[in-house]
Motif scaffolding. Structure first.
Motif, mmCIF file in Angstrom:
data_model
loop_
_atom_site.group_PDB
_atom_site.id
_atom_site.type_symbol
_atom_site.label_atom_id
_atom_site.label_comp_id
_atom_site.label_asym_id
_atom_site.label_seq_id
_atom_site.Cartn_x
_atom_site.Cartn_y
_atom_site.Cartn_z
ATOM 1 N N VAL A 81 -24.802 -26.826 -2.601
ATOM 2 C CA VAL A 81 -25.839 -26.386 -3.534
ATOM 3 C C VAL A 81 -25.690 -27.162 -4.835
ATOM 4 O O VAL A 81 -24.561 -27.460 -5.267
ATOM 5 C CB VAL A 81 -25.706 -24.864 -3.799
ATOM 6 N N ARG A 96 -29.074 -28.302 -1.456
ATOM 7 C CA ARG A 96 -30.117 -27.319 -1.775
ATOM 8 C C ARG A 96 -30.160 -27.154 -3.281
ATOM 9 O O ARG A 96 -29.140 -26.895 -3.921
ATOM 10 C CB ARG A 96 -29.826 -25.975 -1.104
ATOM 11 N N LYS A 132 -38.487 -26.148 -0.218
ATOM 12 C CA LYS A 132 -37.066 -26.476 -0.176
ATOM 13 C C LYS A 132 -36.274 -26.001 -1.396
ATOM 14 O O LYS A 132 -35.076 -25.738 -1.283
ATOM 15 C CB LYS A 132 -36.901 -27.999 -0.040
ATOM 16 N N ASP A 133 -36.913 -25.913 -2.546
ATOM 17 C CA ASP A 133 -36.198 -25.572 -3.772
ATOM 18 C C ASP A 133 -36.165 -24.073 -4.013
ATOM 19 O O ASP A 133 -37.109 -23.348 -3.653
ATOM 20 C CB ASP A 133 -36.842 -26.250 -4.985
#
Length: 358
Positions: A81, A96, A132-133
């Motif tokens: 992340v 991510r 995706k975000d």
């Protein structure tokens, strides 16, 4: 299960006195308490206090480091992340992404924002990938504005409330407590803070009550602040009651909170409204507008203005002055309300968000 590896820029080492620096410091402190999380703190180039060409070079150095070094270091360290706390979008996707979203003042009120800030922030929002975000809003108000503007799925935006890091620790340098009661404003001097109407309300208040009050303005000059000082000059016989203090350290600000009559915070828009929380922690009644996130922070512990105009700000000022017992009631409610916010809660909510979405 292996710990979740979270990369982030340690902004508190570069800009410790800023709001983002404070968020980053507490992000690190709280999440480091969890065994199922491994923090990967990336130390940015130091900020320069130089001016002119050296400042430009320093800024370019940071931008280059952000675009190239941050992705490279995150990949090398195996980040799952990446958390960005300064509304800057990386050059390419390497993990991510989670983005802190503080406010959308530049969208809601573009007329009071500098063009450079507007363009930079809008460019950032346009790059957000709704599939995706993930995003972290600091209030429900900010979340609503962000969803309305970007159109991303609601499931991609979580709310994580902030806290104040200011201790109730007033400066003890021998300065005398002011003998004249004073209203207090805390914030950068810029149009969104509505200080011009605050000054007009204070002048009307001073002309309607027999007791003398003062108004202390604490905060640096921001942008488009000239109208504030022009308004102060409109009443030569009263202008000496207004004192612009400028920047104050946390201990100095704590002193002013502790000894004021009330905080005046008639802002036009806020992502969170930290001075309200700081005032309540200091046992200081708050008079505020009730827009954007301000009601989320103040709840029923704040005396709200009827409008953003001077007459709407004046009414609660007069009410607080004239009604016996109201001030003590607001102080009690303020302490209770402030207890709902903590950095521990901030960390717990973030941890839950990260783990549930791993």
């Amino acid at each position: 299960m292996k710990p979740l590896k979270i990369a982030y820029i340690r902004y508190h080492l570069r800009e410790p006195a800023t709001g983002i620096g404070n968020v980053c410091k507490n992000f690190e402190l709280e999440l480091s308490k969890y065994n199922d999380v491994q923090l990967i703190g990336l130390t940015p180039p130091p900020i320069s206090n130089k001016k002119g060409i050296l400042k430009i070079i320093n800024k370019a150095w940071f931008v280059g480091w952000l675009k190239f070094a941050v992705p490279f270091l995150s990949i090398i360290k195996g980040a799952d992340v990446y958390v960005e706390m300064n509304m800057l979008y990386p050059l390419f996707r390497f993990a991510r992404f989670y983005f802190f979203i503080y406010d959308l003042a530049f969208v809601k009120m573009p007329e009071v924002v500098l063009n450079t800030n507007y363009n930079k922030r809008v460019s950032f929002l346009k790059r957000i990938n709704g599939q995706k975000d993930k995003n972290i809003a600091i209030s429900e108000s900010t979340r609503r504005d962000f969803l309305e503007y970007t159109g991303v799925p609601p499931s991609t935006v979580d709310v994580v409330y902030l806290d104040s890091s200011m201790a109730v620790d007033p400066v003890t340098d021998g300065r005398a407590v002011p003998t004249t009661p004073y209203f207090l404003f805390v914030g950068t001097l810029e149009p969104r803070k509505n200080v011009t109407n605050l000054v007009r309300a204070f002048y009307s208040f001073s002309e309607q009550v027999s007791e003398e009050y003062h108004l202390y303005l604490i905060g640096k000059k921001g942008w488009l602040y000239e109208e504030i000082f022009k308004t102060i000059d409109e009443k030569p016989h009263l202008k000496d009651r207004i004192k612009w203090i400028g920047y104050a350290s946390d201990q100095e600000l704590s002193f002013y909170y502790m000894n004021a009559f009330a905080l005046l915070y008639p802002s036009l828009y806020e992502g969170f409204g930290l001075p309200i929380l700081e005032a309540m922690r200091h046992g200081l009644p708050v008079i505020s507008t009730n827009n954007s996130s301000l009601g989320e922070v103040g709840g029923d512990a704040v005396l709200y203005c009827d409008s953003i105009e001077a007459p709407g700000i004046l009414r609660p000022m007069l009410q607080l002055h004239r009604e016996p017992g109201l001030r003590d009631k607001l102080i009690r409610k303020g302490y209770e309300r402030a207890g709902l916010f903590s950095w521990k809660q901030f960390g717990d909510t973030l941890h839950t968000t990260f783990i549930q979405n791993r």
